[in-house]
Design a protein around this motif. Sequence first.
Motif, mmCIF file in Angstrom:
data_model
loop_
_atom_site.group_PDB
_atom_site.id
_atom_site.type_symbol
_atom_site.label_atom_id
_atom_site.label_comp_id
_atom_site.label_asym_id
_atom_site.label_seq_id
_atom_site.Cartn_x
_atom_site.Cartn_y
_atom_site.Cartn_z
ATOM 1 N N ARG A 74 8.300 23.047 78.699
ATOM 2 C CA ARG A 74 8.594 21.875 78.143
ATOM 3 C C ARG A 74 7.972 21.574 76.863
ATOM 4 N NH1 ARG A 74 11.292 17.911 81.415
ATOM 5 N NH2 ARG A 74 11.662 16.080 79.764
ATOM 6 N N GLU A 75 6.961 21.764 76.714
ATOM 7 C CA GLU A 75 6.037 21.599 75.768
ATOM 8 C C GLU A 75 6.651 22.343 74.502
ATOM 9 O OE1 GLU A 75 1.198 21.954 73.962
ATOM 10 O OE2 GLU A 75 1.913 23.045 75.929
ATOM 11 N N ALA A 76 6.887 23.536 74.664
ATOM 12 C CA ALA A 76 7.487 24.278 73.330
ATOM 13 C C ALA A 76 8.877 23.858 73.031
ATOM 14 C CB ALA A 76 7.696 25.854 73.809
ATOM 15 N N PHE A 77 9.419 23.517 73.928
ATOM 16 C CA PHE A 77 10.868 22.874 73.623
ATOM 17 C C PHE A 77 10.652 21.562 72.993
ATOM 18 C CE2 PHE A 77 14.585 20.042 74.632
ATOM 19 C CZ PHE A 77 15.555 20.874 74.201
ATOM 20 N N GLU A 78 9.875 20.589 73.406
ATOM 21 C CA GLU A 78 9.854 19.393 72.787
ATOM 22 C C GLU A 78 9.139 19.532 71.351
ATOM 23 O OE1 GLU A 78 7.760 16.921 75.485
ATOM 24 O OE2 GLU A 78 9.715 16.723 76.805
ATOM 25 N N GLN A 79 8.094 20.361 71.251
ATOM 26 C CA GLN A 79 7.575 20.524 69.754
ATOM 27 C C GLN A 79 8.695 21.020 68.841
ATOM 28 O OE1 GLN A 79 4.323 23.310 69.918
ATOM 29 N NE2 GLN A 79 4.345 23.478 67.772
ATOM 30 N N LEU A 80 9.321 21.996 69.134
ATOM 31 C CA LEU A 80 10.300 22.746 68.072
ATOM 32 C C LEU A 80 11.454 21.689 67.958
ATOM 33 C CD1 LEU A 80 10.021 26.350 69.498
ATOM 34 C CD2 LEU A 80 9.205 25.697 67.398
ATOM 35 N N SER A 81 11.737 20.984 68.921
ATOM 36 C CA SER A 81 13.177 20.266 68.950
ATOM 37 C C SER A 81 12.442 18.947 68.100
ATOM 38 C CB SER A 81 13.526 19.550 70.294
ATOM 39 O OG SER A 81 13.836 20.595 71.037
ATOM 40 N N GLN A 82 11.396 18.255 68.275
ATOM 41 C CA GLN A 82 11.005 17.306 67.369
ATOM 42 C C GLN A 82 10.910 17.708 65.868
ATOM 43 O OE1 GLN A 82 10.848 13.802 68.336
ATOM 44 N NE2 GLN A 82 10.820 13.815 66.078
ATOM 45 N N GLU A 83 10.616 18.781 65.609
ATOM 46 C CA GLU A 83 10.504 19.147 64.274
ATOM 47 C C GLU A 83 11.996 19.536 63.463
ATOM 48 O OE1 GLU A 83 8.677 22.892 61.651
ATOM 49 O OE2 GLU A 83 8.026 22.762 63.480
ATOM 50 N N ILE A 84 12.729 20.122 64.391
ATOM 51 C CA ILE A 84 14.255 20.205 63.803
ATOM 52 C C ILE A 84 14.609 18.993 63.574
ATOM 53 C CG2 ILE A 84 16.533 20.808 64.823
ATOM 54 C CD1 ILE A 84 15.323 23.102 66.003
ATOM 55 N N VAL A 85 14.673 17.942 64.612
ATOM 56 C CA VAL A 85 15.016 16.446 64.558
ATOM 57 C C VAL A 85 14.443 15.813 63.295
ATOM 58 C CG1 VAL A 85 15.419 14.083 65.468
ATOM 59 C CG2 VAL A 85 15.712 16.384 66.719
ATOM 60 N N THR A 86 13.131 15.938 62.955
ATOM 61 C CA THR A 86 12.525 15.109 61.876
ATOM 62 C C THR A 86 13.192 15.777 60.617
ATOM 63 O OG1 THR A 86 10.351 14.619 63.432
ATOM 64 C CG2 THR A 86 10.204 14.654 60.823
ATOM 65 N N SER A 87 13.159 17.067 60.660
ATOM 66 C CA SER A 87 13.659 17.925 59.474
ATOM 67 C C SER A 87 15.054 17.533 59.036
ATOM 68 C CB SER A 87 13.601 19.282 59.571
ATOM 69 O OG SER A 87 13.957 20.028 58.624
ATOM 70 N N VAL A 88 15.908 17.612 59.864
ATOM 71 C CA VAL A 88 17.438 17.282 59.616
ATOM 72 C C VAL A 88 17.453 15.739 59.293
ATOM 73 C CG1 VAL A 88 18.334 19.091 60.709
ATOM 74 C CG2 VAL A 88 18.074 16.820 62.008
ATOM 75 N N ARG A 89 16.798 14.696 60.038
ATOM 76 C CA ARG A 89 16.695 13.460 59.490
ATOM 77 C C ARG A 89 16.407 13.172 58.215
ATOM 78 N NH1 ARG A 89 13.546 11.149 63.306
ATOM 79 N NH2 ARG A 89 15.258 10.893 64.880
ATOM 80 N N ASP A 90 15.217 13.762 57.659
ATOM 81 C CA ASP A 90 14.902 13.773 56.296
ATOM 82 C C ASP A 90 15.953 14.260 55.248
ATOM 83 O OD1 ASP A 90 12.503 12.660 57.171
ATOM 84 O OD2 ASP A 90 11.443 14.497 57.045
ATOM 85 N N MET A 91 16.939 15.148 56.041
ATOM 86 C CA MET A 91 18.010 15.738 54.856
ATOM 87 C C MET A 91 19.039 14.673 54.787
ATOM 88 S SD MET A 91 17.985 19.557 56.406
ATOM 89 C CE MET A 91 16.472 20.705 56.127
ATOM 90 N N LEU A 92 19.088 13.848 55.322
ATOM 91 C CA LEU A 92 20.354 12.903 55.341
ATOM 92 C C LEU A 92 20.550 12.192 53.863
ATOM 93 C CD1 LEU A 92 19.942 10.757 58.755
ATOM 94 C CD2 LEU A 92 21.687 12.807 58.112
ATOM 95 N N PRO A 93 21.883 12.301 53.520
ATOM 96 C CA PRO A 93 23.046 12.414 54.070
ATOM 97 C C PRO A 93 23.400 13.766 54.101
ATOM 98 C CG PRO A 93 23.580 11.702 52.134
ATOM 99 C CD PRO A 93 22.105 11.551 52.026
ATOM 100 N N LEU A 94 24.068 14.379 55.322
ATOM 101 C CA LEU A 94 24.439 15.561 55.743
ATOM 102 C C LEU A 94 25.928 15.833 55.698
ATOM 103 C CD1 LEU A 94 21.966 16.903 57.833
ATOM 104 C CD2 LEU A 94 22.219 17.820 55.451
ATOM 105 N N ASP A 95 26.770 16.607 55.252
ATOM 106 C CA ASP A 95 28.080 16.810 55.751
ATOM 107 C C ASP A 95 28.252 17.726 56.770
ATOM 108 O OD1 ASP A 95 29.425 15.407 53.226
ATOM 109 O OD2 ASP A 95 28.390 16.918 52.174
ATOM 110 N N GLY A 96 27.554 18.750 56.883
ATOM 111 C CA GLY A 96 27.541 19.769 58.116
ATOM 112 C C GLY A 96 26.325 19.940 58.504
#
Length: 501
Positions: A74-96
């Motif tokens: 669970r720790e690995a999933f949450e760590q990597l997922s949070q990094e992905i979410v933070t990264s894509v949020r910082d990329m907004l606006p996105l088309d795809g």
Amino acid sequence: MTSAQHPAIAIAGLAIESSTFSPARTTTAAFHPKRGAEVMEKYAFLAPGMPLRESATWLPALTGKAIPGGIVTREAFEQLSQEIVTSVRDMLPLDGLYFDIHGAMSVEGIDDAEAVLLRLIRDAIGPDVVVSASLDLHGNVSRELVELVDLITCYRTAPHEDEDETRERAVRNLVEQLSADGAKPIKAWIPLPILLPGEKTSTRLEPAAGLYELVAEVESRSGIIDAAVWVGYAWADEPRSGAAVVVTGDDRAAVTVGAQELATAFWEARDRFPFVAPTDSFANALDTAFASRELPFFVSDSGDNPTAGGAGDVTWGLTELLRRPELAAPDAPQVIYASVPAPTIVAEAVRAGVGAMITATGGADVDARHAGPLTVSGLVHSIRHGDRDALTEVVLQIGSVFAVFTELRKPYHYEHDFTRLGLSPRKMHVVIVKIGYLEPELFDMADGWVLALTPGGVDQDIERLGHRRITRPMFPLDPTMATPDLTARIVPSLDGGERRK
């Protein structure tokens, strides 16, 4: 769209097959996470100057791919997922978003992990961003995952020889969808209550070969963007586990008919899928191998296959091999056994050096259910440092057996995996590998082959595993079950299929 010529497309995903029947656990490091420019290096079709590269602004977040193994912590999933979410949020606006996954990731305390991850991403980027996903055909595809994506596809070969082609298809479909001025695609999904091991669904043989030829034919029809069939992942005991069909396109009737045709073809062939090679017990497989004049003769020690999710360190196969009376003869057949993760044996071999005789004990640190740690005495034949997966590999010559021990798990799929260790598999009488179906190089090398039905976290005899959480009835666990509902479910997009802004 951010730019009429250059839509902004993020790239993210986590990929692994996770056996819930293995005691192993997968941690963050096993995914070898890539970020930024490292992500782009993975995709040759997105190299500078390639048409797809020039068609969009690419924003790589994080991707990770692990060797199949046990459940992700669970720790690995949450760590990597949070990094992905933070990264894509910082990329907004996105088309795809290109979502690069496997489809059979199991996580401690979480069912349908890829859908959970994409839901987290969707919460950050919103429903209007067009998402295209590529998966392994051994993924388990839920309705929720289909709802969260807009385009989805998977491999069409097993062994997998079209991984890059599949990823490129997913990306091209995404780019073309973003350039079209219309609603999101229509998606027809049909779950199939079939659970077969991968070694029974090789596209080298019928009926899988014909089924995947039909996939391409359905995709070629007017009004269809993509067609995909998943055979599923048998070693995950989750409610979503099983086969599935998804057809996407802009013609509701076409995708409905195509999906139902594929689902019906799969269901009607369900009891005709053979193992990819002759199967037998390990003892009988060794009898056949030692008696054979076809050299080299390969034996698959399939139950602990690390590329299907086995812990890899089960010592049962090597223990049984070393008991064989044939190996005590003066003219004993030469055998390679690959491999057993055993850090203690590796450390002792490294300490002693090539040419030394050692006695050491190791293996079964993770999975000791079938045999305990193994004590071996042998000559240190070779040592190799720096492997991406194994870290350090050693070969011990135990009589006429060349046994490969590793610091961490490593699959042995290629001839150079052996020759780098000073081994010549073509000159051996028998080569035993922890694998299911032979990967192409080994398949071409083998003059004889038996798939041994051995114990482990990815036992090919799935009825021995004891599934408790899958949706029943399920073929072949319930062989007399009635024909299921094979009508297409039209799964709406998150935005209800409205035109993109």
